[in-house]
Design a protein around this motif. Structure first.
Motif, PDB file in Angstrom:
ATOM      1  N   ILE A  34       8.502  26.026  49.780  1.00  0.00           N
ATOM      2  CA  ILE A  34       7.742  25.118  49.799  1.00  0.00           C
ATOM      3  C   ILE A  34       7.281  23.722  49.235  1.00  0.00           C
ATOM      4  CG2 ILE A  34       4.905  25.257  49.882  1.00  0.00           C
ATOM      5  CD1 ILE A  34       5.210  28.322  49.971  1.00  0.00           C
ATOM      6  N   ILE A  35       7.863  23.925  47.961  1.00  0.00           N
ATOM      7  CA  ILE A  35       8.188  22.770  47.416  1.00  0.00           C
ATOM      8  C   ILE A  35       8.743  21.518  48.068  1.00  0.00           C
ATOM      9  CG2 ILE A  35       7.976  21.058  44.847  1.00  0.00           C
ATOM     10  CD1 ILE A  35       6.890  22.845  44.430  1.00  0.00           C
ATOM     11  N   GLY A  36      10.041  22.449  48.361  1.00  0.00           N
ATOM     12  CA  GLY A  36      11.125  21.308  49.588  1.00  0.00           C
ATOM     13  C   GLY A  36      10.528  20.723  50.386  1.00  0.00           C
ATOM     14  N   THR A  37       9.831  21.601  51.259  1.00  0.00           N
ATOM     15  CA  THR A  37       9.903  21.388  52.521  1.00  0.00           C
ATOM     16  C   THR A  37       8.595  19.978  52.342  1.00  0.00           C
ATOM     17  OG1 THR A  37      10.006  23.530  53.313  1.00  0.00           O
ATOM     18  CG2 THR A  37       8.684  22.391  54.539  1.00  0.00           C
ATOM     19  N   LEU A  38       7.201  20.181  51.305  1.00  0.00           N
ATOM     20  CA  LEU A  38       6.634  19.743  51.271  1.00  0.00           C
ATOM     21  C   LEU A  38       7.416  17.982  50.718  1.00  0.00           C
ATOM     22  CD1 LEU A  38       3.915  21.635  49.897  1.00  0.00           C
ATOM     23  CD2 LEU A  38       3.482  20.155  52.019  1.00  0.00           C
ATOM     24  N   ILE A  39       7.984  17.997  50.355  1.00  0.00           N
ATOM     25  CA  ILE A  39       8.965  16.406  49.869  1.00  0.00           C
ATOM     26  C   ILE A  39       8.974  16.091  51.105  1.00  0.00           C
ATOM     27  CG2 ILE A  39      11.480  15.441  48.234  1.00  0.00           C
ATOM     28  CD1 ILE A  39       9.530  17.849  46.082  1.00  0.00           C
ATOM     29  N   THR A  40       9.983  17.051  51.446  1.00  0.00           N
ATOM     30  CA  THR A  40      11.005  16.755  52.635  1.00  0.00           C
ATOM     31  C   THR A  40       9.366  15.649  54.191  1.00  0.00           C
ATOM     32  OG1 THR A  40      12.212  18.032  52.457  1.00  0.00           O
ATOM     33  CG2 THR A  40      12.349  16.808  54.550  1.00  0.00           C
ATOM     34  N   LEU A  41       8.360  16.346  54.401  1.00  0.00           N
ATOM     35  CA  LEU A  41       8.031  16.341  55.175  1.00  0.00           C
ATOM     36  C   LEU A  41       7.380  14.775  54.261  1.00  0.00           C
ATOM     37  CD1 LEU A  41       6.133  16.399  58.016  1.00  0.00           C
ATOM     38  CD2 LEU A  41       4.514  18.337  56.388  1.00  0.00           C
ATOM     39  N   TYR A  42       7.007  14.985  53.017  1.00  0.00           N
ATOM     40  CA  TYR A  42       6.345  13.043  52.580  1.00  0.00           C
ATOM     41  C   TYR A  42       7.347  12.580  52.856  1.00  0.00           C
ATOM     42  CZ  TYR A  42       3.759  10.690  49.490  1.00  0.00           C
ATOM     43  OH  TYR A  42       2.317   9.322  48.566  1.00  0.00           O
TER      44      TYR A  42
ATOM     45  N   PHE B 219       9.738  11.698  54.547  1.00  0.00           N
ATOM     46  CA  PHE B 219       9.641  11.223  56.454  1.00  0.00           C
ATOM     47  C   PHE B 219       9.030  10.966  57.325  1.00  0.00           C
ATOM     48  CE2 PHE B 219       8.574  12.605  60.472  1.00  0.00           C
ATOM     49  CZ  PHE B 219       9.229  12.154  61.257  1.00  0.00           C
ATOM     50  N   LEU B 220       7.044  11.275  55.937  1.00  0.00           N
ATOM     51  CA  LEU B 220       6.593  10.095  56.746  1.00  0.00           C
ATOM     52  C   LEU B 220       5.987   8.799  56.014  1.00  0.00           C
ATOM     53  CD1 LEU B 220       3.217  13.091  56.544  1.00  0.00           C
ATOM     54  CD2 LEU B 220       4.399  12.003  58.293  1.00  0.00           C
ATOM     55  N   ILE B 221       6.704   8.760  55.030  1.00  0.00           N
ATOM     56  CA  ILE B 221       6.606   7.409  54.438  1.00  0.00           C
ATOM     57  C   ILE B 221       7.634   6.471  54.841  1.00  0.00           C
ATOM     58  CG2 ILE B 221       8.118   6.156  52.250  1.00  0.00           C
ATOM     59  CD1 ILE B 221       6.532   7.921  50.484  1.00  0.00           C
ATOM     60  N   GLY B 222       8.750   7.070  55.235  1.00  0.00           N
ATOM     61  CA  GLY B 222       9.044   6.331  55.951  1.00  0.00           C
ATOM     62  C   GLY B 222       9.792   6.412  57.429  1.00  0.00           C
ATOM     63  N   VAL B 223       8.891   7.067  58.088  1.00  0.00           N
ATOM     64  CA  VAL B 223       8.083   6.538  59.365  1.00  0.00           C
ATOM     65  C   VAL B 223       6.558   5.516  59.397  1.00  0.00           C
ATOM     66  CG1 VAL B 223       6.384   7.601  61.433  1.00  0.00           C
ATOM     67  CG2 VAL B 223       8.589   8.963  61.063  1.00  0.00           C
ATOM     68  N   ASP B 224       6.478   5.278  58.229  1.00  0.00           N
ATOM     69  CA  ASP B 224       5.220   4.220  57.538  1.00  0.00           C
ATOM     70  C   ASP B 224       5.936   2.812  57.467  1.00  0.00           C
ATOM     71  OD1 ASP B 224       3.098   5.408  57.953  1.00  0.00           O
ATOM     72  OD2 ASP B 224       2.254   5.593  55.621  1.00  0.00           O
TER      73      ASP B 224
ATOM     74  N   LEU C 238       0.125   6.334  58.784  1.00  0.00           N
ATOM     75  CA  LEU C 238       0.396   7.405  59.653  1.00  0.00           C
ATOM     76  C   LEU C 238      -0.857   7.819  58.008  1.00  0.00           C
ATOM     77  CD1 LEU C 238       2.651   8.284  60.904  1.00  0.00           C
ATOM     78  CD2 LEU C 238       1.274   8.150  62.136  1.00  0.00           C
ATOM     79  N   ASN C 239      -0.300   7.469  56.868  1.00  0.00           N
ATOM     80  CA  ASN C 239      -1.206   8.310  55.955  1.00  0.00           C
ATOM     81  C   ASN C 239      -3.054   7.747  54.665  1.00  0.00           C
ATOM     82  OD1 ASN C 239      -1.061   5.406  54.447  1.00  0.00           O
ATOM     83  ND2 ASN C 239       0.510   6.597  52.801  1.00  0.00           N
TER      84      ASN C 239
END
Length: 131
Positions: free
Chosen positions: A8-16, A18-23, A101-102
């Motif tokens: 779960i922690i790894g998934t959250l880090i990956t998602l975060y 990804f969102l930073i990259g998209v921003d 996005l954030n």
């Protein structure tokens, strides 16, 4: 249980990440597009209104062109920094506030200056034919 929490922690880090990259990508795309639009508009307005004395009309026309071009629901501030229509100079500073996005709001600042050079032949009174 430990591996589920790490997953779960790894998934959250990956998602975060990804969102930073998209921003960052969205911000750069918006900035590049804004720079192109403002540059095109400043050059176009200066070419159209070159050697006219009504600076208030030119200022209003420039502001309307930029606002209509950048109408994406974001707040836009336009400041005409310098204008000399007799010399062919127009400088503008545009600030656009973009919601990421954030949920945070960032500003994109673009400063453009356009200069039109008069040809030498228009400034010289030839007084006769060219040989």
């Amino acid at each position: 249980m430990k591996s589920i929490i790490l997953g779960i922690i790894g998934t959250l880090i990956t998602l975060y990440t990804f969102l930073i990259g998209v921003d960052i990508l969205v911000f750069q795309i918006n900035k590049n597009e804004m720079e192109k639009q403002v540059s095109r508009i400043v050059k176009h307005v200066l070419e159209e209104e070159y050697l006219k004395d009504d600076e208030a009309t030119v200022r209003q026309m420039l502001i309307e062109e930029i606002r209509s071009s950048l109408s994406s629901g974001n707040t836009v501030q336009i400041e005409v920094k310098g204008m000399d229509l007799q010399k062919g100079l127009l400088s503008v500073r545009v600030v656009q506030y973009v919601r990421m996005l954030n949920g945070k709001e960032r500003e994109i600042v673009v400063e453009k200056t356009a200069i039109i050079e008069r040809s030498m032949w228009s400034e010289i009174d030839l007084g006769g034919e060219l040989n």
